[in-house]
Write an enzyme that holds these catalytic residues in place. Structure first.
Site, PDB file in Angstrom:
ATOM      1  N   CYS A   1      17.206   4.316   8.366  1.00  0.00           N
ATOM      2  CA  CYS A   1      16.806   2.924   8.627  1.00  0.00           C
ATOM      3  C   CYS A   1      17.876   1.910   8.255  1.00  0.00           C
ATOM      4  CB  CYS A   1      15.489   2.608   7.929  1.00  0.00           C
ATOM      5  SG  CYS A   1      15.599   2.503   6.128  1.00  0.00           S
TER       6      CYS A   1
ATOM      7  N   GLY B   1       5.943   0.171  13.748  1.00  0.00           N
ATOM      8  CA  GLY B   1       5.805   1.276  14.690  1.00  0.00           C
ATOM      9  C   GLY B   1       4.356   1.561  15.018  1.00  0.00           C
ATOM     10  N   VAL B   2       4.161   2.499  15.936  1.00  0.00           N
ATOM     11  CA  VAL B   2       2.803   2.800  16.399  1.00  0.00           C
ATOM     12  C   VAL B   2       1.960   3.458  15.309  1.00  0.00           C
ATOM     13  CG1 VAL B   2       3.468   5.040  17.402  1.00  0.00           C
ATOM     14  CG2 VAL B   2       1.455   3.833  18.275  1.00  0.00           C
TER      15      VAL B   2
ATOM     16  N   CYS C   1      13.174   6.823  -0.896  1.00  0.00           N
ATOM     17  CA  CYS C   1      12.392   5.630  -0.561  1.00  0.00           C
ATOM     18  C   CYS C   1      10.912   5.844  -0.867  1.00  0.00           C
ATOM     19  CB  CYS C   1      12.589   5.276   0.906  1.00  0.00           C
ATOM     20  SG  CYS C   1      11.705   3.789   1.421  1.00  0.00           S
TER      21      CYS C   1
ATOM     22  N   SER D   1       1.894   3.217  11.851  1.00  0.00           N
ATOM     23  CA  SER D   1       1.301   2.318  10.856  1.00  0.00           C
ATOM     24  C   SER D   1       0.382   1.294  11.508  1.00  0.00           C
ATOM     25  CB  SER D   1       2.396   1.629  10.029  1.00  0.00           C
ATOM     26  OG  SER D   1       3.310   0.944  10.858  1.00  0.00           O
TER      27      SER D   1
ATOM     28  N   MET E   1       7.821  -4.089   4.070  1.00  0.00           N
ATOM     29  CA  MET E   1       8.818  -4.205   3.012  1.00  0.00           C
ATOM     30  C   MET E   1      10.126  -4.699   3.609  1.00  0.00           C
ATOM     31  SD  MET E   1       8.180  -0.697   0.890  1.00  0.00           S
ATOM     32  CE  MET E   1       8.636   0.294   2.323  1.00  0.00           C
TER      33      MET E   1
ATOM     34  N   GLY F   1       1.360   5.401   7.477  1.00  0.00           N
ATOM     35  CA  GLY F   1       1.189   6.125   8.730  1.00  0.00           C
ATOM     36  C   GLY F   1       1.752   7.530   8.709  1.00  0.00           C
TER      37      GLY F   1
END
EC number: 2.8.1.13
Length: 365
Positions: free
Chosen positions: A206, A16-17, A108, A19, A38, A132
């Site tokens: 996710c 994504g933007v 997580c 990270s 990961m 991020g």
């Protein structure tokens, strides 16, 4: 050419933007950056189709790799499937079977990102790990410990899901996005010419790509989920539910009842396979009991203290009195009754912008 003494940082890249920009900023600041994603997917989930591009999917891996190539940094994919299955997915399904509503992002962060991945980073000779997240790590000179503060973009603040961090984790953690707004992050991504600059945010869980957690539970634990009764607070049967794990406290839609007025889920009773429903006024509670606590810098939980307590990710923190009632248990009493206090979710404590700590809601008062 490498600079002698350059600090090494492993950046967790989700594709994504956020990270992506984290990696770019740290590289610009002079760190030696290594990107990793990961791999947490069950192979059966990976073939669901190209329409899913959420966190840590195979398509997200491709985006992260393209960003790493653009920045000229090493990039690796690390296999955390077995650990993720055990610590996050099994926890997720088990909590619903206990009549609770889990928060898989917190699990997580606690067991995968800031434990297993951080240990991996240190074993590879890294000085730091970065993500991020929109939050700020601040060293508190007066007590000689690290604190965690809300990010400057309050709408994007993610401290709620980070309350399980420890001092050992905080001293190794870099969160550069805590000083930026989301729009500023996107502007930086365009400046760095990153392919993720305008990538939409993933809103789903996710590992539940279509966001249908009921379908996911049915596939995983369906043989254990049986129909039962909807009852009111006095035990009167009002209808039949499809299985108590499919419901959550405060839910109104999807009950499948026509009772002439709105009813809400008030309680879930796994031991009798009952879902208690009531009117809107019945989902308010004066407080809660929480356990499995973590406080970021308290040497010992005070016997009693005042704080702003937040009971879900997007909720507004509310003034409350927190009282220690056991070694790992507190009672939280709010100044005003709160709606839909939900066992399994986290209650997180703040003073101003500083995160003090939090725990898991066991029951409402």
């Amino acid at each position: 050419m490498d600079v002698i003494g350059r600090k090494k940082v492993l950046v967790a890249m989700s594709g994504g933007v956020d990270s992506s920009v984290t990696a770019a900023l740290l590289l610009e600041q002079g760190y030696e950056v290594v990107g990793v994603t990961m791999q947490i997917w069950d192979p059966k989930i990976e073939v669901i189709g190209e329409e899913y591009v959420g966190c840590c999917s195979i398509y997200a891996v491709n985006d992260a790799r393209r960003v790493a190539d653009r920045l000229g940094i090493p990039y690796y994919v690390l296999n955390f499937r077995e650990l993720f299955e055990r610590k996050v997915i099994d926890y997720f399904t088990e909590e619903y079977l206990r009549g609770r509503t889990p928060n898989p992002c917190i699990a997580c962060n606690r067991y995968i990102k800031f434990d297993a991945l951080l240990k991996k980073a240190l074993s590879l000779g890294m000085d730091y790990m970065a993500t991020g997240h929109y939050a700020r790590v601040v060293y508190k000179d007066d007590i000689g410990k690290y604190g965690l503060f809300r990010g400057v973009d309050r709408k994007k603040d993610q401290t709620y899901v980070l309350y399980n961090l420890t001092q050992d984790m905080l001293r190794r953690l870099l969160l550069p996005l805590g000083e930026y707004t989301k729009e500023q992050v996107r502007e930086l991504a365009r400046k760095y010419n990153l392919v993720t600059a305008d990538k939409p945010e993933s809103q789903e869980i996710c590992f539940v790509p279509d966001n249908d957690y009921r379908k996911f539970l049915k596939e995983r634990r369906g043989e254990e989920i049986k129909p039962g009764n909807f009852v009111d607070v006095n035990g009167r049967v009002l209808g039949q539910h499809q299985g108590y794990p499919y419901y959550t406290i405060g839910q109104r839609k999807g009950l499948g009842l026509a009772l002439g007025k709105p009813y809400y889920v008030v309680d879930i009773r796994p031991e009798t396979n009952e879902v208690v429903i009531g009117e809107a006024s019945e989902i308010f509670s004066p407080g809660l009991i929480a356990s499995d606590l973590n406080f970021l810098w308290f040497d010992e939980i005070p016997e009693r203290f005042e704080a702003q307590a937040q009971i879900r990710y997007n909720a507004k923190p509310q003034p409350a009195v927190v009282e220690r009632i056991g070694k790992d248990k507190v009672k939280v009493v709010f100044n005003e009754p709160q709606r839909a206090i939900t066992p399994g979710q986290a209650v997180v404590f703040y003073r101003g912008d500083e995160l003090l700590g939090g725990g898991t809601i066991e029951k409402r008062l």
